[in-house]
Design a protein around this motif. Structure first.
Motif, PDB file in Angstrom:
ATOM      1  N   GLY B 184      37.984  39.053  53.250  1.00 45.52           N
ATOM      2  CA  GLY B 184      37.337  40.363  53.258  1.00 45.52           C
ATOM      3  C   GLY B 184      38.104  41.414  52.486  1.00 45.52           C
ATOM      4  O   GLY B 184      37.509  42.329  51.918  1.00 45.52           O
ATOM      5  N   GLU B 185      39.435  41.309  52.486  1.00 46.61           N
ATOM      6  CA  GLU B 185      40.222  42.364  51.850  1.00 46.61           C
ATOM      7  C   GLU B 185      40.798  41.881  50.509  1.00 46.61           C
ATOM      8  O   GLU B 185      40.569  42.494  49.477  1.00 46.61           O
ATOM      9  CB  GLU B 185      41.368  42.772  52.787  1.00 46.61           C
ATOM     10  CG  GLU B 185      41.970  44.114  52.452  1.00 46.61           C
ATOM     11  CD  GLU B 185      41.055  45.267  52.830  1.00 46.61           C
ATOM     12  OE1 GLU B 185      40.312  45.158  53.816  1.00 46.61           O
ATOM     13  OE2 GLU B 185      41.078  46.278  52.111  1.00 46.61           O
ATOM     14  N   GLY B 186      41.535  40.785  50.551  1.00 45.39           N
ATOM     15  CA  GLY B 186      42.260  40.310  49.365  1.00 45.39           C
ATOM     16  C   GLY B 186      41.342  39.944  48.215  1.00 45.39           C
ATOM     17  O   GLY B 186      41.471  40.481  47.109  1.00 45.39           O
ATOM     18  N   LEU B 187      40.390  39.031  48.477  1.00 50.40           N
ATOM     19  CA  LEU B 187      39.536  38.557  47.394  1.00 50.40           C
ATOM     20  C   LEU B 187      38.685  39.684  46.819  1.00 50.40           C
ATOM     21  O   LEU B 187      38.589  39.828  45.598  1.00 50.40           O
ATOM     22  CB  LEU B 187      38.628  37.414  47.883  1.00 50.40           C
ATOM     23  CG  LEU B 187      39.309  36.052  48.071  1.00 50.40           C
ATOM     24  CD1 LEU B 187      38.288  35.016  48.542  1.00 50.40           C
ATOM     25  CD2 LEU B 187      39.974  35.574  46.776  1.00 50.40           C
ATOM     26  N   ILE B 188      38.087  40.495  47.676  1.00 49.75           N
ATOM     27  CA  ILE B 188      37.212  41.561  47.173  1.00 49.75           C
ATOM     28  C   ILE B 188      38.036  42.574  46.374  1.00 49.75           C
ATOM     29  O   ILE B 188      37.633  42.990  45.276  1.00 49.75           O
ATOM     30  CB  ILE B 188      36.444  42.253  48.330  1.00 49.75           C
ATOM     31  CG1 ILE B 188      35.538  41.240  49.042  1.00 49.75           C
ATOM     32  CG2 ILE B 188      35.595  43.417  47.793  1.00 49.75           C
ATOM     33  CD1 ILE B 188      34.834  41.776  50.281  1.00 49.75           C
ATOM     34  N   THR B 189      39.212  42.953  46.889  1.00 46.06           N
ATOM     35  CA  THR B 189      40.065  43.897  46.154  1.00 46.06           C
ATOM     36  C   THR B 189      40.446  43.316  44.792  1.00 46.06           C
ATOM     37  O   THR B 189      40.382  44.016  43.769  1.00 46.06           O
ATOM     38  CB  THR B 189      41.333  44.225  46.972  1.00 46.06           C
ATOM     39  OG1 THR B 189      40.935  44.717  48.256  1.00 46.06           O
ATOM     40  CG2 THR B 189      42.189  45.274  46.279  1.00 46.06           C
ATOM     41  N   ALA B 190      40.824  42.040  44.782  1.00 43.89           N
ATOM     42  CA  ALA B 190      41.230  41.401  43.520  1.00 43.89           C
ATOM     43  C   ALA B 190      40.077  41.383  42.519  1.00 43.89           C
ATOM     44  O   ALA B 190      40.265  41.705  41.337  1.00 43.89           O
ATOM     45  CB  ALA B 190      41.728  39.986  43.790  1.00 43.89           C
ATOM     46  N   VAL B 191      38.876  41.049  42.992  1.00 46.08           N
ATOM     47  CA  VAL B 191      37.713  40.978  42.089  1.00 46.08           C
ATOM     48  C   VAL B 191      37.405  42.363  41.512  1.00 46.08           C
ATOM     49  O   VAL B 191      37.212  42.520  40.298  1.00 46.08           O
ATOM     50  CB  VAL B 191      36.469  40.402  42.833  1.00 46.08           C
ATOM     51  CG1 VAL B 191      35.191  40.637  42.034  1.00 46.08           C
ATOM     52  CG2 VAL B 191      36.661  38.915  43.110  1.00 46.08           C
ATOM     53  N   VAL B 192      37.400  43.383  42.381  1.00 48.09           N
ATOM     54  CA  VAL B 192      37.051  44.728  41.912  1.00 48.09           C
ATOM     55  C   VAL B 192      38.129  45.263  40.963  1.00 48.09           C
ATOM     56  O   VAL B 192      37.812  45.782  39.879  1.00 48.09           O
ATOM     57  CB  VAL B 192      36.844  45.700  43.104  1.00 48.09           C
ATOM     58  CG1 VAL B 192      36.609  47.126  42.615  1.00 48.09           C
ATOM     59  CG2 VAL B 192      35.665  45.244  43.965  1.00 48.09           C
ATOM     60  N   ILE B 193      39.400  45.113  41.332  1.00 48.93           N
ATOM     61  CA  ILE B 193      40.483  45.617  40.478  1.00 48.93           C
ATOM     62  C   ILE B 193      40.492  44.891  39.131  1.00 48.93           C
ATOM     63  O   ILE B 193      40.668  45.502  38.076  1.00 48.93           O
ATOM     64  CB  ILE B 193      41.860  45.487  41.184  1.00 48.93           C
ATOM     65  CG1 ILE B 193      41.927  46.420  42.396  1.00 48.93           C
ATOM     66  CG2 ILE B 193      43.015  45.766  40.218  1.00 48.93           C
ATOM     67  CD1 ILE B 193      41.870  47.908  42.071  1.00 48.93           C
ATOM     68  N   THR B 194      40.266  43.575  39.155  1.00 44.17           N
ATOM     69  CA  THR B 194      40.245  42.810  37.911  1.00 44.17           C
ATOM     70  C   THR B 194      39.083  43.265  37.026  1.00 44.17           C
ATOM     71  O   THR B 194      39.244  43.423  35.813  1.00 44.17           O
ATOM     72  CB  THR B 194      40.134  41.294  38.215  1.00 44.17           C
ATOM     73  OG1 THR B 194      41.160  40.949  39.135  1.00 44.17           O
ATOM     74  CG2 THR B 194      40.286  40.467  36.946  1.00 44.17           C
ATOM     75  N   ALA B 195      37.930  43.499  37.655  1.00 43.67           N
ATOM     76  CA  ALA B 195      36.764  43.960  36.887  1.00 43.67           C
ATOM     77  C   ALA B 195      37.041  45.327  36.267  1.00 43.67           C
ATOM     78  O   ALA B 195      36.721  45.562  35.093  1.00 43.67           O
ATOM     79  CB  ALA B 195      35.533  44.030  37.792  1.00 43.67           C
ATOM     80  N   ILE B 196      37.667  46.221  37.024  1.00 39.15           N
ATOM     81  CA  ILE B 196      37.982  47.551  36.485  1.00 39.15           C
ATOM     82  C   ILE B 196      39.031  47.429  35.381  1.00 39.15           C
ATOM     83  O   ILE B 196      38.914  48.051  34.319  1.00 39.15           O
ATOM     84  CB  ILE B 196      38.469  48.515  37.601  1.00 39.15           C
ATOM     85  CG1 ILE B 196      37.355  48.775  38.621  1.00 39.15           C
ATOM     86  CG2 ILE B 196      38.928  49.855  36.994  1.00 39.15           C
ATOM     87  CD1 ILE B 196      37.766  49.640  39.805  1.00 39.15           C
TER      88      ILE B 196
END
Lengths: 101, 221
Positions: B184-196
């Motif tokens: 819920g936290e790690g994967l979603i944060t990583a995906v969003v930060i990587t996309a940005i």
């Protein structure tokens, strides 16, 4: 940072947030969250029911992200209202701080 | 991880408010100094997105679910844990008052756990990891640890409150949030930060992606 593309980010954020608001009542897991689940496991039953019966300090207008008698549609609306409220408050607060600076 | 009113006695709940208030004040000071016309829409969009994503509980097995908190994500985007404190404070205010999600008396504890502890641990873990790894791994590690540590602190608060036994509480909270923290936290944060980082590297106020010869302040001038 260009202002124009930040507005793009802003609109994209709103679209994603509203999409989540519509989907959450249907897709979100109804299982208790980590804290509630831990509480159910470690607190004695009699004490747990006592805790559950205690009223919150303040009753909220849309408890559990629902609007009375409106079912799933009410849930979508409640989450969307919350999303827009957070958006408006943070945008407004940002503008206030920005003006003062 | 939203603590309801009934889980913490009022006197203790006030103590957590007293601890949280200076941090909230500092987060407003951050907003006053750092927010400009360019950053306000980004902050507002992230806040709205985090409110909405917190309604999306993800099943993690064991009859339990969890959702993203988001303080680390906001802190990484703005290069400051104060941004995470500010956004989570706003989100928790709306959740508590409008939806009864998290108590009013316990809002101080919830701001402390989800805004301050998860944001600070998450952001500084990200900064430490970023020196040796890429953006996505660092974001995942930071967000994961931030959420896990805040759950451990929450378990200790529940013990002090006399609501949970210490050992069982730590094990249950730790186990659930190790999983919630990863998915819920790690994967979603990583995906969003990587996309940005890929589409708008200029948006990330992170000294690793901004030209290194310029200091943070100069880069924004």
């Amino acid at each position: 940072m260009s202002g124009k593309s930040n507005m793009k980010f802003f609109y994209l954020g709103i679209v994603i947030a509203l999409l989540l608001s519509v989907l959450a009542p249907f897709l979100a897991s109804p299982d208790p969250d980590g804290l509630e689940s831990a509480a159910g496991g470690v607190i004695e039953e009699s004490k747990m029911s006592e805790l559950e019966e205690m009223e919150p300090a303040l009753s909220s207008p849309m408890p559990d992200y629902s609007i009375e008698g409106m079912g799933k549609g009410g849930e979508v609306m409640a989450i969307a209202i919350g999303t827009i409220a957070v958006l408006a408050i943070s945008f407004g607060l940002g503008k206030v701080f920005n003006k003062k600076a | 991880m939203h603590i309801p009113d009934s889980f913490i006695p009022l006197t203790q709940a006030i103590v957590y408010w007293v601890i949280a208030i200076p941090f909230i004040f500092m987060s407003m000071k951050w907003a006053k100094n750092e927010l400009d016309e360019m950053k306000v829409p980004v902050l507002a969009a992230l806040a709205a997105g985090i409110f909405a994503i917190q309604a999306m509980n993800i099943p993690i097995g064991m009859g339990t679910s969890g959702h993203m908190v988001g303080a680390t994500l906001v802190a990484i985007v703005f290069g400051s844990p104060w941004a995470g404190v500010l956004v989570l404070t706003l989100v928790l205010l709306v959740q508590g008052f409008a939806f009864g999600d998290g108590g009013i008396t316990t809002m101080g504890a919830n701001i402390l756990n989800m805004g301050i502890i998860s944001g600070f641990v998450g952001y500084y873990t990200y900064v430490a990891l970023r020196k040796s790894t890429g953006t996505s791994i660092a974001a995942l590690g930071g967000a994961w640890l931030g959420l896990f540590i805040s759950a451990i602190v929450c378990a200790v608060q529940m013990y002090i409150a006399g609501t949970f036994p210490l050992r069982e509480g730590l094990i249950a909270m730790g186990t659930y949030h190790l999983i919630i923290g990863f998915i819920g936290e790690g994967l979603i944060t990583a995906v969003v930060i990587t996309a940005i980082a890929k589409s708008r590297p200029d948006l990330l106020e992170d000294n690793f992606t901004v030209r290194p010869e310029k200091s943070k302040k100069e880069a924004h001038a």
